[in-house]
Every structure is written in C-alpha cells, then in structure tokens.
Design a protein around this motif. Structure first.
Motif, PDB file in Angstrom:
ATOM      1  N   GLU A  80       5.800   3.392  -9.906  1.00 32.25           N
ATOM      2  CA  GLU A  80       5.372   2.673 -10.537  1.00 32.25           C
ATOM      3  C   GLU A  80       4.587   2.386  -8.716  1.00 32.25           C
ATOM      4  O   GLU A  80       3.464   1.998  -8.777  1.00 32.25           O
ATOM      5  CB  GLU A  80       5.899   1.504 -11.041  1.00 32.25           C
ATOM      6  N   ALA A  81       5.736   1.432  -8.180  1.00 36.14           N
ATOM      7  CA  ALA A  81       5.096   1.370  -7.104  1.00 36.14           C
ATOM      8  C   ALA A  81       4.060   2.231  -6.271  1.00 36.14           C
ATOM      9  O   ALA A  81       3.113   1.793  -5.507  1.00 36.14           O
ATOM     10  CB  ALA A  81       6.485   1.417  -5.745  1.00 36.14           C
ATOM     11  N   VAL A  82       4.482   3.228  -5.757  1.00 32.72           N
ATOM     12  CA  VAL A  82       3.835   4.240  -5.379  1.00 32.72           C
ATOM     13  C   VAL A  82       2.233   5.092  -6.391  1.00 32.72           C
ATOM     14  O   VAL A  82       1.303   5.255  -4.477  1.00 32.72           O
ATOM     15  CB  VAL A  82       5.170   5.691  -5.191  1.00 32.72           C
ATOM     16  N   ALA A  83       2.827   5.385  -7.360  1.00 31.43           N
ATOM     17  CA  ALA A  83       1.276   5.494  -7.732  1.00 31.43           C
ATOM     18  C   ALA A  83       0.140   4.244  -7.878  1.00 31.43           C
ATOM     19  O   ALA A  83      -0.545   4.368  -7.711  1.00 31.43           O
ATOM     20  CB  ALA A  83       1.485   5.247  -9.242  1.00 31.43           C
ATOM     21  N   VAL A  91       3.912   7.497   6.099  1.00 31.15           N
ATOM     22  CA  VAL A  91       4.243   6.540   6.557  1.00 31.15           C
ATOM     23  C   VAL A  91       4.360   5.294   5.761  1.00 31.15           C
ATOM     24  O   VAL A  91       5.150   4.729   5.248  1.00 31.15           O
ATOM     25  CB  VAL A  91       4.952   6.289   8.029  1.00 31.15           C
ATOM     26  N   GLU A  92       3.186   5.356   5.870  1.00 30.30           N
ATOM     27  CA  GLU A  92       2.603   3.885   4.712  1.00 30.30           C
ATOM     28  C   GLU A  92       3.156   3.948   3.144  1.00 30.30           C
ATOM     29  O   GLU A  92       4.382   3.043   2.790  1.00 30.30           O
ATOM     30  CB  GLU A  92       1.032   3.214   4.564  1.00 30.30           C
ATOM     31  N   GLY A  97       7.538   3.059  -0.767  1.00 27.81           N
ATOM     32  CA  GLY A  97       8.459   3.153  -1.440  1.00 27.81           C
ATOM     33  C   GLY A  97      10.077   2.598  -1.634  1.00 27.81           C
ATOM     34  O   GLY A  97      10.612   2.441  -2.488  1.00 27.81           O
ATOM     35  N   THR A  98      10.679   2.774  -0.522  1.00 30.35           N
ATOM     36  CA  THR A  98      11.796   1.835  -0.068  1.00 30.35           C
ATOM     37  C   THR A  98      11.960   0.757  -0.057  1.00 30.35           C
ATOM     38  O   THR A  98      12.432  -0.013  -0.727  1.00 30.35           O
ATOM     39  CB  THR A  98      11.593   2.494   1.427  1.00 30.35           C
ATOM     40  N   THR A  99      10.408   0.169  -0.015  1.00 30.55           N
ATOM     41  CA  THR A  99      10.527  -1.598  -0.374  1.00 30.55           C
ATOM     42  C   THR A  99      10.445  -1.383  -1.804  1.00 30.55           C
ATOM     43  O   THR A  99      11.373  -2.600  -2.035  1.00 30.55           O
ATOM     44  CB  THR A  99       8.429  -2.367  -0.118  1.00 30.55           C
TER      45      THR A  99
END
Length: 215
Positions: A80-83, A91-92, A97-99
């Motif tokens: 959901e965050a990436v979408a 990189v962003e 996604g990592t965050t």
C-alpha cells in the motif's frame, strides 16, 4: 457463477477464530510472545479450555495462524505504501517500502517478534503461513531488480547474497530500535532514523561500477 455466502454458523466460527487470535496477541503483548497460555486465552473469552481445541488443536496452531496473519498484514502495508507513492525513482520507492516495513514492525511488535525472530522454541511456520513472507521477499527482490534495471545497482544486489545483506541490515537496525527504545515513534527512534543512511550504504556497496576495477 457467484460463490454462496457463508452461513451463520460458518461466519460465527470465523469470527471466533478472529477473537481468539486477537486475544492471543493481546496476551502475548503483556506476558511475552513465548508465554502464551491457551487456558488464559480461553478464560479471557469466557469459554472452557477444551472448547478452544474446536478452533485450534494446539498452541503451535495459534502461533501458525498469527504468523500468517502478521505476514499478510506486513505485506499489505508495504504494498500500500509503495502503491501510494508519487515518485518513480527506484531509490525513493525502496526507501518508502523499507520505511513502511519498519513503521509497521514498531506498531506491531508482537507480530514482529513472531515473524522476524525465533522467539518460540520449536515453532516453524507451515508452508501456507510462510507464503506471504515469501511474497514479501519476492517484492524485495523485484525492488532490487528495478534498481539494477535503472542502473542504480549492480546485478549482485538482486542475488541471494544481496537479499541477505539487505535484510540483515534492516532487521539489525530494527532489532536495535526495539531492544533499546521500544516505545519510541518511528520518527524519533535513535536507530530507525538511520534507515536512509543504511539504504545509502547498501546502494554504495552495490554500485553499478562494483568490481570493474578489480584484478
């Protein structure tokens, strides 16, 4: 052809399973992940312990169901965050996604202990329960491959070694945060603030020019 809606008994059965898992997470949060007691779960739900076995044959079965539920929630939060991201920069997107992984882990520490650390002696998730975690790893590899395709990473970054290095780094930072400041927010955490730096270090180590001057 439409699938028939579950009958009342089936719905109630599923609702009770959800209630059992919710209570188990609550108790694990106060008593410790490995200290889960089926009797305590039953008491909290107002049922006799033998009745619990109609839903879960053992404590390990509850852990297995919680592992799957946690992995599904974790996977969904990252996707959901990436979408929702408004950038195409690989990189962003990787940092987003990592965050999301770290933020979810801090907000769901019982699940995090179950998913990312061996806190339950003798527990191994079933293939079905482990499937969402494998999907999360596949997503990570896809992010790394996107970095390779955009000439931001060397192909080694998307290898098994690269995945191992990345997960070791991120899990290590998260472990430090949860061990030392479990009640801090993601933004204020002394260790979670290091995630951008960790990602930068990873991208520097696996720079596209990696190994060109060797020999």
């Amino acid at each position: 052809m439409s699938t028939a809606a579950p009958d009342r008994r089936t719905r109630r059965h599923q609702e009770t399973i959800g209630e059992i898992l919710d209570v188990a997470v609550e108790l694990m949060g106060t008593e410790g992940v490995a200290a889960l007691s089926l009797s305590a779960v039953a008491r909290r739900l107002g049922m006799q312990p033998p009745s619990l076995y109609q839903y879960f044959p053992s404590k390990m079965a509850i852990y297995d169901a919680l592992f799957q539920r946690g992995a599904e929630l974790f996977l969904a939060s990252q996707r959901e965050a990436v979408a929702a991201a408004t950038t195409d920069d690989v990189v962003e997107l990787h940092l987003i996604g990592t965050t999301a992984f770290a933020r979810w882990s801090m907000q769901n520490q019982v699940y995090s202990q179950l998913l990312f650390w061996r806190t339950i002696p003798g527990f191994e998730p079933s293939p079905e329960a482990f499937a969402p975690a494998q999907e999360a790893l596949a997503d990570l590899r896809a992010h790394l491959q996107a970095g390779v395709g955009a000439s931001r990473l060397h192909p080694d970054a998307a290898s098994d070694e690269g995945l191992a290095v990345f997960t070791s780094l991120t899990s290590g930072v998260l472990s430090q945060q949860l061990a030392n400041e479990p009640d801090a927010s993601f933004e204020s955490g002394r260790f979670t603030r290091l995630f951008p730096l960790v990602l930068e270090m990873f991208y520097q180590h696996y720079a596209p020019t990696r190994g060109r001057n060797a020999g």
